[in-house]
Every structure is written in structure tokens, then in C-alpha cells.
Design a protein around this motif. Structure first.
Motif: not given
Length: 334
Positions: A157-159, A74-78, A110-111, A164-167
Motif C-alpha cells: 500500500a505504501a509503494i 522508488p523504494v529506498v532502504e536506509i 517514494i517509500t 512519501p511514506v516512511i516505513f
């Protein structure tokens, strides 16, 4: 492409390439995100792959952790980095530790994407730079691009990364680079080399810095928007500085930093967040510990003021080239 389109392209590529990738968050589906970064993805890939979530940052990240443990990516947007704090416990206590506490049985690929930093008159609750609080957490990776090409390659690359990656996406340069001054965008940003972004799949490795400008007089360490501020300071001052774009702060490309500082024998660190306990303090300690006998002047830090982010005085608070020039000149006299 500008950075918005480059990030959109990265998400589009990964949705088409990997059926385990999905995107969700506040307003990312029908509306396409508050900055239009996810525009068109729900239409192209369906609402099961790109969809809206309730205004619950803790719930968004917790759901993503469960999906990741199940095998999804999953890629989530805050919506703004300021809003990520309600999810901080999930990131620290669950996502960062899941691989270790389960003995490698589960992990959290997760990203977490989020616009961050100032420069758009967002005020105190839309302008923070919280990278240091994530860099301190073992098990989290923290990535901050400075240009469209890197943004797309780093996000892919993060995905694909199993951790877990904070982008963090610098919103001041979403629509193109600027000359380092608060209110002066670069009019010909489309001709900027880093705006040449391939349409398809490619990656930029996490943990590998880039030399934004070669030089011999002083090393300037920066990331995100501050890379542009540093480059403008060098251009305005005429100082032969080497500007290192860190690109990710965890993992950190310490070898490139040390190689540059040992060559120039001077170091200036630039970041937008408040100075006290900012990530620049860690950079300064690392350089001091490993380059002590090479340094010919004290390390300089140029950072945000140690105050809450002001709204009415944002032009004065936002870091500009002038302060970087003063720091470079001071270290050259050391």
C-alpha cells in the motif's frame, strides 16, 4: 513467513507487478541488505531494478525524489533508522512539500524503508525510534507494522501511495514475534496467525488500526514491537485490556482509538521511543481532548527513558511487560 520474508515478498510482488518500481540503497543489491530483506531481488529482477547506492543517505533520498517526480516509484532502504538524519532535509524540505509547492504538478511517490528500534544490542547508533520527528511533518506518512501479514500488505500500500511514506521496520521482530521479554523469543512463531502471509498481491490500508486483543477494562495503544510487549503484559496480568495496534501513526485511525477508549474509559499508551515529546504525547492529547468526560482515570504513558540509547544496559532500557502491567494497574485504581 517471518517479517523479513514478508517484506521481501512485498518487494518481489511489486517489482514484478509495476515496471515503475525500483529498489536501491546501501548493500541492498548484491548483498541483499544487512538484514537480508532484499535477498535475491537483484538476481530475479536485474540490477537496473534493485541496485546498491553510495553511503550517502541524503543522496539516496534526493535521487528517489527526482525519480518520483519523473514518474517512477522508488523504494529506498536506509540501513538503520539512526542514519536517516542526513536525509531529513530532503524528506522535509523536498519530498513532503513537492506536491504543494508545485501546485500538484509534481509529487513524490517514494517509500523510505528502514529498520528501527532496539533489542539486538545495536548500541546508540543502531537502535533509535525516530517516528515522532516524521509524524510532525505535514506531507509525510509514517507506517510501523507489528507482524508479517501487516508488513507485506502495508508495504505494498505504501509503494502504491502517491505521497512519501516512511516505513519503519521493527528489527526486534524481524525473525518472528517474542513474548515481550527482551531475551525470550516465541519458539513456535511459525504457528502465529499473523505469520500466515499469502504469496501474491494484497494490501492493508494505511491509516486503519487493528484490534490485537478485544477487552473492556482498559485500552492499550501500541505499535511495532510494543504490540507484543502489550499483549504479553495483558497475558501475564490477567487484565481484560483491549490492545490497539495503530499500524500507521500518520495517517492515524483516531476513530478506532476513541471508540475503544470511550468503551473502556481508561487508556495506557506504550512506545519504545523516549517519553518526552514522543508520539505518545500526541496520542494522550488527542484522547484527552475528545474523551475527557469518558475517562475515569488519568492517561498513562509507558515509554523509553529520556536518555541516549545505552549499549551495555540495553536489557534494562528495553521496554518490557512489567512496566505496562504497573501502568494498567495504576489506571484501574484511578
Amino acid at each position: 513467513m517471518n517479517m523479513v520474508r514478508a517484506i521481501n515478498s512485498a518487494l518481489d510482488v511489486m517489482l514484478g507487478r509495476d515496471p515503475d518500481v525500483l529498489i536501491f540503497g546501501e548493500d541492498v543489491g548484491y548483498f541483499g541488505g544487512v538484514f537480508r530483506v532484499t535477498d535475491g531481488l537483484a538476481e530475479r529482477h536485474g540490477v537496473a531494478r534493485c541496485f546498491d547506492a553510495p553511503i550517502s543517505e541524503g543522496g539516496i533520498v534526493a535521487t528517489a525524489i527526482g525519480m518520483g517526480a519523473y514518474g517512477l516509484r522508488p523504494v529506498v532502504e536506509i540501513q538503520f533508522a539512526d542514519y536517516i538524519l542526513p536525509a531529513y532535509d530532503q524528506l522535509v524540505s523536498e519530498a513532503a512539500r513537492l506536491r504543494y509547492r508545485s501546485g500538484g504538478e509534481f509529487w513524490a511517490p517514494i517509500t523510505v524503508r528502514s529498520p528501527y528500534g532496539g533489542g539486538i544490542f545495536g548500541g546508540q547508533t543502531h537502535s533509535s525510534s525516530p517516528e515522532a520527528i516524521f509524524a510532525h511533518v505535514s506531507g509525510l506518512k509514517t507506517v510501523i507494522p507489528s507482524n508479517p501479514y501487516d508488513a507485506k500488505g502495508l508495504l505494498i500500500a505504501a509503494i502504491e501511495d502517491d505521497d512519501p511514506v516512511i516505513f519503519l521496520e521493527p528489527k526486534r521482530i524481524y525473525n518472528g514475534p517474542f513474548d515481550g521479554r527482551f531475551d525470550r523469543p516465541v519458539s513456535n512463531w511459525a504457528q502465529h496467525p499473523a505469520s500466515e502471509v499469502p504469496e501474491g498481491y494484497y494490501t492493508v490500508p494505511l491509516g486503519k488500526a487493528a484490534i490485537a486483543r478485544h477487552g473492556a477494562a482498559v485500552t492499550v495503544l501500541a505499535y511495532g514491537t510494543m504490540v507484543h510487549v502489550a499483549l504479553s503484559a495483558v497475558e501475564e496480568s490477567g487484565i481484560d485490556a483491549e490492545v490497539i495496534d495503530l499500524r500507521s501513526i500518520v495517517p492515524l485511525d483516531l476513530d478506532s482509538i476513541l471508540q475503544s477508549v470511550r468503551k473502556t474509559r481508561r487508556c495506557v499508551i506504550v512506545h519504545e521511543a523516549s517519553r518526552f515529546a514522543g508520539f505518545g504525547a500526541e496520542l494522550s492529547a488527542l484522547v484527552q481532548e475528545r474523551c475527557f468526560y469518558h475517562l475515569e482515570a488519568p492517561i498513562e504513558r509507558v515509554a523509553g527513558w529520556d536518555t541516549p540509547y545505552p549499549h551495555a544496559f540495553e536489557r534494562d532500557y528495553f521496554l518490557g511487560p512489567d512496566r505496562v502491567v504497573v501502568a494498567m494497574q495504576r489506571t484501574l485504581k484511578g
